[in-house]
Motif scaffolding. Structure first.
Motif, PDB file in Angstrom:
ATOM      1  N   ARG A 212       0.850  -1.196   0.000  1.00 36.14           N
ATOM      2  CA  ARG A 212       0.000   0.000   0.000  1.00 36.14           C
ATOM      3  C   ARG A 212       0.882   1.242   0.000  1.00 36.14           C
ATOM      4  O   ARG A 212       1.068   1.911   1.017  1.00 36.14           O
ATOM      5  CB  ARG A 212      -0.933  -0.015   1.211  1.00 36.14           C
ATOM      6  N   ILE A 213       1.437   1.518  -1.159  1.00 35.90           N
ATOM      7  CA  ILE A 213       2.314   2.662  -1.329  1.00 35.90           C
ATOM      8  C   ILE A 213       1.852   3.441  -2.554  1.00 35.90           C
ATOM      9  O   ILE A 213       1.103   2.925  -3.387  1.00 35.90           O
ATOM     10  CB  ILE A 213       3.799   2.246  -1.494  1.00 35.90           C
ATOM     11  N   ALA A 214       2.312   4.682  -2.659  1.00 36.56           N
ATOM     12  CA  ALA A 214       1.847   5.571  -3.728  1.00 36.56           C
ATOM     13  C   ALA A 214       2.729   5.515  -4.966  1.00 36.56           C
ATOM     14  O   ALA A 214       2.563   6.318  -5.887  1.00 36.56           O
ATOM     15  CB  ALA A 214       1.786   7.008  -3.205  1.00 36.56           C
ATOM     16  N   VAL A 215       3.672   4.566  -5.001  1.00 39.49           N
ATOM     17  CA  VAL A 215       4.565   4.415  -6.144  1.00 39.49           C
ATOM     18  C   VAL A 215       4.558   2.941  -6.564  1.00 39.49           C
ATOM     19  O   VAL A 215       3.997   2.091  -5.876  1.00 39.49           O
ATOM     20  CB  VAL A 215       6.003   4.856  -5.805  1.00 39.49           C
ATOM     21  N   GLU A 216       5.193   2.650  -7.690  1.00 42.42           N
ATOM     22  CA  GLU A 216       5.197   1.270  -8.194  1.00 42.42           C
ATOM     23  C   GLU A 216       6.066   0.359  -7.340  1.00 42.42           C
ATOM     24  O   GLU A 216       7.108   0.771  -6.834  1.00 42.42           O
ATOM     25  CB  GLU A 216       5.669   1.245  -9.660  1.00 42.42           C
ATOM     26  N   ASP A 217       5.610  -0.898  -7.193  1.00 45.41           N
ATOM     27  CA  ASP A 217       6.458  -1.927  -6.597  1.00 45.41           C
ATOM     28  C   ASP A 217       6.878  -2.962  -7.642  1.00 45.41           C
ATOM     29  O   ASP A 217       7.643  -3.883  -7.346  1.00 45.41           O
ATOM     30  CB  ASP A 217       5.798  -2.600  -5.393  1.00 45.41           C
ATOM     31  N   THR A 218       6.382  -2.791  -8.879  1.00 42.81           N
ATOM     32  CA  THR A 218       6.701  -3.690  -9.983  1.00 42.81           C
ATOM     33  C   THR A 218       6.701  -2.889 -11.286  1.00 42.81           C
ATOM     34  O   THR A 218       5.825  -2.025 -11.479  1.00 42.81           O
ATOM     35  CB  THR A 218       5.659  -4.825 -10.082  1.00 42.81           C
TER      36      THR A 218
END
Length: 338
Positions: A212-218
């Motif tokens: 649950r973050i505001a940037v890409e994790d992939t």
């Protein structure tokens, strides 16, 4: 030029503690004279641990220190541009952490500020100094695997940092500029630019799958270079089993490094070989020693601002492609990504 370069270390976080401060103290031609951090207790602890003569909480005061010739910026990305310009205006040389800036416009402002004030600007893409990377460059130049056709970059590194509260600046868009593409893939994009030149086109997709973050994790990138080489890059924080591969496939063979931070280069070609080429114990040391020599010899460092901006241009194109579903075309390294 003094006998030794007086350094000010701006930012005293994890990488500065583990690698940058020790390298600034150990590098030939260096003296680590001062450090800066806002938190007074953590600043004092860092100063004592690394035996640094002076500590500041105000950046302007550090820049006014007459024994500081150069600053190493180990700060969040959103500060790089303003801190570089301030340093240049005070006549200080700048070695800045990667990625260089939030976007290419900031990169250009940094380059112009340093050029107009006659100070050097370097960007900390230290993997360019890895013996294994230099060997790849040599093999490609000698045609050891024929014409390169495809490069495949895979980076999987699970992280707990995305679960921390408050979130690290690396997971906040207006502080880090993006997610793992900015933070980690930027190193690989820099190597692609070094080895294969300017892209012809860039396309990308990004997702936030597990955190649950505001940037890409992939994220995935497809780059076609002006030379015709294709590059596929995939990166994710979501998979628990780490992978860090850098592979080049040519018409007559293949190069593979796994992991990229390792020391073994496999060559499968007419003459198959395995090269063992360990990197420096402190990977920042060759970078800083090159910057010191650049100042003493009045030449550009190996990784200039112009070189550092190349990865930022590719990143900017990738994020725009992911946002709008476009394929971004390049007309050269002076391409403006709107």
């Amino acid at each position: 030029m003094p006998e030794k370069i007086g350094w000010g270390l701006v930012g005293c976080g994890d990488i500065a503690n583990k690698r940058v401060a020790p390298a600034l103290k150990l590098a030939a031609g260096s003296q680590l004279q001062a450090c800066i951090r806002k938190n007074p207790g953590l600043l004092r602890e860092f100063q004592l641990r690394h035996q640094i003569p002076r500590a500041y909480r105000d950046y302007s005061e550090l820049l006014d220190d007459p024994e500081i010739d150069a600053v190493y910026l180990a700060t969040p990305v959103f500060l790089h541009c303003s801190q570089t310009i301030m340093a240049a205006e005070k006549g200080k040389h700048v070695l800045c952490e990667k990625p260089m800036a939030m976007d290419s416009q900031e990169c250009r402002r940094m380059i112009e500020a340093c050029r107009s004030r006659g100070v050097k600007l370097g960007i900390a893409y230290y993997r360019r100094f890895f013996p294994i990377v230099l060997k790849i460059k040599e093999l490609l130049e000698h045609g050891s695997i024929g014409e390169p056709i495809l490069v495949r970059v895979t980076l999987i590194e699970h992280t707990q940092g995305a679960l921390e509260a408050p979130a690290s600046w690396r997971f906040i868009p207006d502080q880090g500029g993006g997610g793992l593409l900015m933070d980690m893939v930027s190193h690989r994009l820099d190597l692609l630019a070094m080895l294969f030149g300017c892209p012809h086109s860039v396309s990308a997709v990004t997702d936030t799958r597990a955190f649950r973050i505001a940037v890409e994790d992939t994220g995935s990138l497809l780059i076609r270079f002006a030379s015709g080489v294709h590059a596929l890059a995939f990166a994710s924080h979501c998979v628990r089993f780490p992978l860090d591969d850098f592979e080049v496939f040519g018409t007559r063979g293949q190069l593979k490094v796994s992991p990229l931070n390792g020391s073994e280069l496999q060559v499968v070609a007419d003459k198959s070989e395995i090269f063992c080429l360990p990197k420096a114990g402190n990977v920042h040391l060759p970078l800083i020693e090159d910057f010191n020599r650049a100042l003493f010899e009045n030449r550009d460092p190996l990784v200039t601002g112009e070189e550092g901006m190349k990865a930022s241009l590719i990143l900017e194109a990738a994020y725009r492609s992911a946002q709008f579903g476009e394929v971004l075309k390049f007309s050269g390294w002076d391409t403006r990504i709107l």
